[in-house]
Design a protein around this motif. Structure first.
Motif, PDB file in Angstrom:
ATOM      1  N   ALA A 152       8.056  11.115   0.857  1.00 17.22           N
ATOM      2  CA  ALA A 152       7.737  10.887   2.271  1.00 17.22           C
ATOM      3  C   ALA A 152       7.829  12.190   3.064  1.00 17.22           C
ATOM      4  O   ALA A 152       6.984  12.478   3.925  1.00 17.22           O
ATOM      5  N   ASP A 192       8.481   0.101  -6.158  1.00 13.69           N
ATOM      6  CA  ASP A 192       9.153   0.721  -5.013  1.00 13.69           C
ATOM      7  C   ASP A 192       8.341   1.903  -4.490  1.00 13.69           C
ATOM      8  O   ASP A 192       8.170   2.075  -3.273  1.00 13.69           O
ATOM      9  N   GLU A 195       5.147   0.662  -2.810  1.00 10.86           N
ATOM     10  CA  GLU A 195       5.451   0.091  -1.491  1.00 10.86           C
ATOM     11  C   GLU A 195       5.667   1.195  -0.464  1.00 10.86           C
ATOM     12  O   GLU A 195       5.269   1.052   0.710  1.00 10.86           O
ATOM     13  N   LEU A 196       6.274   2.304  -0.891  1.00 12.01           N
ATOM     14  CA  LEU A 196       6.432   3.436   0.031  1.00 12.01           C
ATOM     15  C   LEU A 196       5.063   4.018   0.392  1.00 12.01           C
ATOM     16  O   LEU A 196       4.790   4.300   1.568  1.00 12.01           O
ATOM     17  N   ALA A 198       2.333   2.619   0.660  1.00 17.50           N
ATOM     18  CA  ALA A 198       1.643   1.744   1.613  1.00 17.50           C
ATOM     19  C   ALA A 198       2.026   2.044   3.051  1.00 17.50           C
ATOM     20  O   ALA A 198       1.282   1.708   3.977  1.00 17.50           O
ATOM     21  N   THR A 199       3.155   2.707   3.250  1.00 19.51           N
ATOM     22  CA  THR A 199       3.619   3.013   4.612  1.00 19.51           C
ATOM     23  C   THR A 199       3.328   4.446   5.031  1.00 19.51           C
ATOM     24  O   THR A 199       3.552   4.806   6.192  1.00 19.51           O
ATOM     25  N   LEU A 200       2.835   5.276   4.103  1.00 16.65           N
ATOM     26  CA  LEU A 200       2.645   6.697   4.383  1.00 16.65           C
ATOM     27  C   LEU A 200       1.222   6.988   4.858  1.00 16.65           C
ATOM     28  O   LEU A 200       0.283   6.261   4.502  1.00 16.65           O
ATOM     29  N   ALA A 231      -1.644  -0.516   1.119  1.00 16.65           N
ATOM     30  CA  ALA A 231      -2.162  -0.988   2.404  1.00 16.65           C
ATOM     31  C   ALA A 231      -3.676  -1.134   2.349  1.00 16.65           C
ATOM     32  O   ALA A 231      -4.348  -0.428   1.584  1.00 16.65           O
ATOM     33  N   GLN A 234      -6.383   1.862   1.710  1.00 15.75           N
ATOM     34  CA  GLN A 234      -5.935   2.916   0.799  1.00 15.75           C
ATOM     35  C   GLN A 234      -6.662   2.775  -0.534  1.00 15.75           C
ATOM     36  O   GLN A 234      -6.705   1.697  -1.121  1.00 15.75           O
TER      37      GLN A 234
END
Length: 428
Positions: A152, A192, A195-196, A198-200, A231, A234
């Protein structure tokens, strides 16, 4: 015996499913990124700067826009490579780099803060506006949360740096080199990370089968799993090496399961014993009836460009004869039944991708028409069917005598032709 109605319906359902998959392939318009680095990575001669420069007009000739021009996250970064010289050459000569990528690596995170990888610093210095940003997940560290934090932080640092240099829309695909291995070893850890992602603020995921060791259905499952987590919007890119004969099938399965694109070299030369190339993928999508390949690329230049690329990458005149699609024997017919024509679905006539149909003599398999065509090519004589038949019988007799002769070679074929001519003119 008639097929039971229920069995016939089940059979039709399976064939309909295959038709639907073919229709999907025919409708795809995937993102294809051509790598200049990939083919020279395992080549025994590597690339000089001039070799790199020589590849550029070939990419223009095929009309492929998106290009990986360098891998900047190499070992011993303090010692520059040809890739660095090439990036500087393109930058200093004001080439349009808007569709260009470089491979970079995720930076490091310590108690004192985040430090970008040297490859990212070079990316900025060379004004390359897009990247495949690499990370390896295995072996899994004791603190897997640290991996997520530094990923991140690396994305945030690069986005901020691009914002400051006027490149807020630069494309970032997180290239997880060992995602397949991670899913096999620790699915929760792999999920995991996804999933990260998807938020970046990244454009999507890229992953590899770095040894070509996974089955196509496993690759497809990873694509489908990633799509379920990432997401909306993406993308998913794939890259597959060879080694176990599943590379091209894995790429097709990845696309069928929803992958948005593929990256690789124009021809097969790459790590291990090769990789599923962009040229092969384009040819196979054309085979499936996909019109987007002809719309986007110069299909008649596919084989000529692949041949020139091979020559540059390996300092050799020709690719191996038995390579699929690009090899000389790929369109050399041994038996006339094998000829690919535009009259059958799923055939790909060689002229569509810039090739020419040829014929090859195999003493066991070649039939009369193949012998006729090959003799005309070599001897420049049109022979009758009876003479071609006599040549086949002579090859059969030679094998029974324990003789193994490469009749396809011009000298040997001419000799065989003359033997057959004598045999058919001698009195009984």
């Amino acid at each position: 015996m008639d097929t039971p109605p229920r069995g016939r319906a089940a059979a039709q359902a399976q064939l309909t499913l295959a038709d639907a998959k073919l229709d999907l392939l025919a409708a795809l318009d995937p993102l294809l990124i051509l790598s200049v680095r990939e083919p020279c990575f395992a080549a025994v001669v590597g690339h000089t700067l001039q070799n790199k420069i020589d590849t550029w007009p070939l990419l223009d000739q095929f009309n492929i826009q998106d290009r990986i021009i360098a891998t900047l996250d190499y070992a011993f970064p303090e010692q520059l490579e040809v890739e660095d010289d090439f990036c500087c050459y393109l930058r200093d000569n004001q080439y349009d780099l808007s569709h260009c990528f470089a491979m970079t690596e995720v930076g490091t995170l310590s108690e004192t803060g985040f430090t970008p990888d040297p490859s990212v610093q070079k990316l900025l210095a060379y004004t390359i506006p897009n990247t495949l940003h690499e990370i390896n997940l295995m072996p899994k560290p004791m603190d897997s949360g640290h991996v997520l934090e530094k990923l991140a932080a690396s994305v945030a640092w690069l986005r901020n740096a691009w914002q400051a240099t006027g490149n807020p829309g630069g494309r970032i695909y997180i290239n997880i080199v060992d995602l397949m291995d991670t899913f096999m070893a620790d699915r929760d850890y792999a999920l995991d990370v996804l999933e990260l992602l998807a938020t970046l603020p990244v454009d999507g995921l890229s992953f590899e089968d770095g040894r070509g060791s996974f089955f196509p259905f496993q690759v497809g499952a990873v694509v489908a799993a990633a799509k379920a987590v990432l997401a909306p919007g993406q993308a998913i890119l794939f890259h597959c090496h060879s080694g176990n004969g599943m590379d091209n099938a894995s790429v097709i399965e990845a696309l069928l399961q929803g992958a948005n694109g593929y990256w690789g070299g124009m021809e097969r030369t790459s790590s291990t014993i090769g990789h599923a190339s962009v040229g092969e993928l384009v040819a196979n999508l054309v085979r499936a009836g996909n019109p987007n390949m002809a719309r986007r690329f110069s299909l008649p230049d596919l084989l000529p460009v692949s041949a020139k690329m091979y020559s540059i990458n390996n300092n050799l005149p020709d690719a191996p004869d038995d390579w699929p699609i690009a090899g000389y024997d790929a369109y050399r017919t041994v038996l006339s039944d094998f000829t690919q024509t535009d009259r059958r679905k799923m055939d790909l006539p060689p002229q569509v991708i810039g090739g020419t149909g040829q014929f090859r003599i195999a003493p066991v398999g070649s039939d009369i028409s193949v012998v006729q065509e090959r003799v005309y090519k070599v001897v420049r004589v049109k022979i009758e069917r009876d003479l071609a038949r006599q040549m086949i019988l002579l090859m059969r007799a030679d094998l029974r005598q324990g003789l193994r002769i490469v009749y396809d070679e011009p000298e040997q074929l001419t000799r065989l032709y003359r033997r057959a001519l004598l045999a058919t003119t001698e009195p009984a």
